[in-house]
Design a protein around this motif. Structure first.
Motif, PDB file in Angstrom:
ATOM      1  N   LYS A 138       0.597  -1.331   0.377  1.00  0.00           N
ATOM      2  CA  LYS A 138       0.033   0.020  -0.147  1.00  0.00           C
ATOM      3  C   LYS A 138       0.498   2.074  -0.030  1.00  0.00           C
ATOM      4  CE  LYS A 138      -3.543   0.508  -0.433  1.00  0.00           C
ATOM      5  NZ  LYS A 138      -5.141  -0.147  -0.014  1.00  0.00           N
ATOM      6  N   GLU A 155      -0.031  -5.367   3.639  1.00  0.00           N
ATOM      7  CA  GLU A 155      -1.332  -5.720   3.823  1.00  0.00           C
ATOM      8  C   GLU A 155      -1.164  -6.863   4.939  1.00  0.00           C
ATOM      9  OE1 GLU A 155      -4.729  -4.910   1.398  1.00  0.00           O
ATOM     10  OE2 GLU A 155      -4.775  -2.865   1.921  1.00  0.00           O
ATOM     11  N   LYS A 188      -0.992  -0.231   6.321  1.00  0.00           N
ATOM     12  CA  LYS A 188      -1.643   0.485   5.661  1.00  0.00           C
ATOM     13  C   LYS A 188      -0.260   1.972   5.332  1.00  0.00           C
ATOM     14  CE  LYS A 188      -5.525  -1.548   5.255  1.00  0.00           C
ATOM     15  NZ  LYS A 188      -6.315  -2.128   4.911  1.00  0.00           N
TER      16      LYS A 188
END
Length: 616
Positions: A138, A155, A188
């Motif tokens: 991410k 993730e 994230k």
């Protein structure tokens, strides 16, 4: 707008050629300038949604990544596409970064195919491919101090470090969040402090944001390898993955308690973006499913709710702040050890220092705020009270009035801000009747039912003439009903579980929280300011950023909450949903003039804006 003497900086700009850019970044952001900002151009080139944007250090190049698995480098000043290349990814690109000190030649991309690729833009080739992650990548982060090193957050719960000098095929795990939060945690976002490149901020699933000292982590692992007894451990030994003091947590004080309620409403709390201020003293956090928060890394403060005991008025007896074995509470709530020092407010004094009267111009502001409150314009009232508080920070009445406006508006987080204001008002004036009562109501709304009852009893003792008022009786009935409802639920759980104590943590390895994680959460620090977005708070692509480098002053623009020491020069901007596959640039709105997009810091606020999709 505050007046600033810039004579010294003007002289330095004339003497030092390098000082010109710093001068522009520091002083070009003004309130009138921000009000003129508008769309300047849309850059067409991608065939899929644009997920990420990144400026180079000089601010004259812009890189974009998209669902079409291509990256494009733009000349934003002339709205031209300079280069387009397929990255070799097989899924959506979520992050792009220029590698520092590489002459804008090396670009790094992370994507949903769990891969991290390094590209040489001069030959339009992918020169390194890393496939160590097992879930979507991410975010990528770089640091000027380490030109050949970068990091990725994915993730799979891992933060990986890459050094192109040592190994061009594999990376090492810097931080494994699964060792602390279980197998279901997802990393994230991450960013490196621009002033201290050893400080790494990580956002993950859940309300907590983590700061790590990279140097301490590396030194700890080196010492473990060099230790003669590194390979010999008894059964009871447990090697800590991180040394003490290498991690510090930050959280909005009301979120851990509200987490079950958010889960019931299918609102997932996750940090979608984190970034440091240019001087490295503040951390801006974007919470998907909630608001935007600013944390002060210099003047830290503990969450107010962490100072409250977690009691349960049931059949169990409270001894030394803990329930007896026939109770159901052991002082742990939502992953937090709440202190058991008892909820006590400042004792009323026979003599209280009189409140200083407001100057005429602040009295007018207060009257305007009162009028807005009477018209049920809660946000406007909050902004006006905040303006007055900024100028008169020792006036208890202003804090009390703003708390009332927060409680009426009832946005997410408003009751916690109201609680903070009530406590501030009481500290300034222990005899502030309304602040005492509002505090009890805030505790009740924040699900601290036992503490609300104790606070209400304290209120009745301090103000016996109000003990039988209709408002006091109504709050008492609400608290009593909540306590009975809670006890009934606990009795049913106890009957179903054989009468034993309720387990507050799952025994499943997938979502178990370690003891080290519990301690770190207990030591978390609270936010300084909160920003309420003007669009859907549940988006998982929200990115707010700092805007410019002007010295902090107060401004009410784009505000919905507390007074800010961060002015429009650092206005958080939430993501919107323009047409897909386009990159938007904003200009100053002055006819016949082009926005000066070469100012890197001022333009970092415009991030990738895209329509939410299942791949976001």
């Amino acid at each position: 707008m505050a007046k600033v003497n810039i004579t010294r900086d003007l002289i330095r700009r004339q003497i030092k050629e390098r000082g010109a850019l710093s001068f522009e970044r520091r002083y070009h952001v003004t309130d009138p300038f921000i009000r003129r900002l508008g769309l300047e151009a849309e850059l067409q080139g991608h065939s899929g949604c644009v997920n990420c944007l990144e400026w180079n250090e000089k601010g004259d190049l812009l890189a974009s990544g998209s669902d079409d698995q291509h990256t494009i480098v733009w000349d934003p000043l002339h709205h031209k596409k300079l280069l387009s290349m397929h990255t070799g990814h097989t899924a959506n690109i979520f992050s792009v970064k220029f590698l520092p000190h590489a002459g804008d030649r090396i670009l790094i991309t992370g994507a949903a195919d769990s891969k991290v690729h390094v590209h040489d833009l001069t030959v339009k080739e992918t020169i390194h491919m890393f496939g160590d992650h097992t879930n979507r990548v991410k975010r990528i982060a770089t640091a000027p101090m380490w030109p050949n090193t970068f990091w990725s957050a994915a993730e799979d719960g891992l933060i990986r470090q890459y050094d192109l000098r040592e190994n061009s095929k594999h990376s090492e795990v810097l931080i494994d969040l699964t060792e602390y939060c279980g197998q279901l945690v997802e990393a994230k976002c991450l960013t490196v402090n621009p002033q201290d490149n050893n400080c790494l901020a990580v956002g993950a699933s859940g309300p907590f944001v983590r700061l790590y000292d990279i140097r301490m982590i590396h030194n700890h692992r080196k010492s473990m390898k060099q230790s003669p007894s590194a390979g010999v451990h008894t059964f009871c030994d447990r090697q800590k993955p991180l040394p003490d003091g290498a991690a510090q947590y930050y959280v909005a004080g009301h979120l851990p308690v509200k987490l079950p309620d958010y889960n019931n409403r299918l609102r997932v709390l996750v940090a979608t973006y984190v970034t440091f201020s240019p001087n490295g003293t503040e951390l801006l956090v974007n919470m998907g499913g909630e608001q935007v928060y600013l944390f002060d890394l210099t003047y830290k403060q503990r969450p107010y709710t962490f100072l409250l005991p977690r009691k349960c008025h049931s059949s169990g007896e409270v001894q030394n702040g803990k329930m007896s074995t026939n109770g159901v509470s052991n002082g742990v709530s939502n992953g937090l050890h709440l202190h058991s020092n008892g909820f006590r407010l400042p004792e009323s004094r026979a003599h209280v220092s009189p409140q200083v009267e407001l100057p005429p111009y602040l009295e007018r502001v207060k009257q305007q705020a009162n009028e807005a409150f009477a018209c049920q314009q809660w946000t406007q009232a909050i902004q006006l009270y905040s303006k007055a508080v900024q100028r008169a920070p020792h006036n208890a009445m202003l804090y009390g009035n703003r708390a009332a406006a927060y409680m009426k508006r009832k946005w997410d987080g408003d009751h916690y801000d109201a609680l903070r204001d009530c406590l501030k008002a009481i500290s300034l004036n222990p005899c502030h009747l309304k602040a005492h009562f509002r505090l009890a109501r805030c505790l009740f709304e924040l699900k601290y039912v036992a503490e609300a009852l104790e606070c209400l009893d304290d209120f009745k003792g301090k103000f016996p003439e109000q003990a039988h008022s209709s408002a006091c009786d109504a709050l008492g009935r609400d608290i009593t009903a909540a306590l009975f409802s809670k006890n009934d639920g606990e009795e049913k759980k106890g009957a179903g579980g054989g009468g034993g104590p309720v387990r507050l943590r799952s025994t499943s390895r997938k979502d178990s929280i370690s003891e080290d994680e519990m301690v770190l959460r207990e030591r978390s620090y609270d936010y300084q300011f909160r920003y309420c977005g003007h669009c859907n708070t549940t988006t998982d692509i929200k990115e707010a950023n700092f805007f410019g480098r002007r010295p902090p002053t107060w401004s009410a623009c784009s505000r919905g909450t507390s007074p800010s020491s961060t002015a429009c020069s650092r206005t958080p901007a939430t993501a919107s949903s323009p047409p897909a596959a386009s990159t938007q640039l904003c200009g100053s709105g002055i006819p016949g003039r082009r926005a000066k997009t070469s100012r890197a810091e001022s333009w970092k606020t415009w991030r990738a804006r895209r329509r939410p999709t299942s791949g976001a």
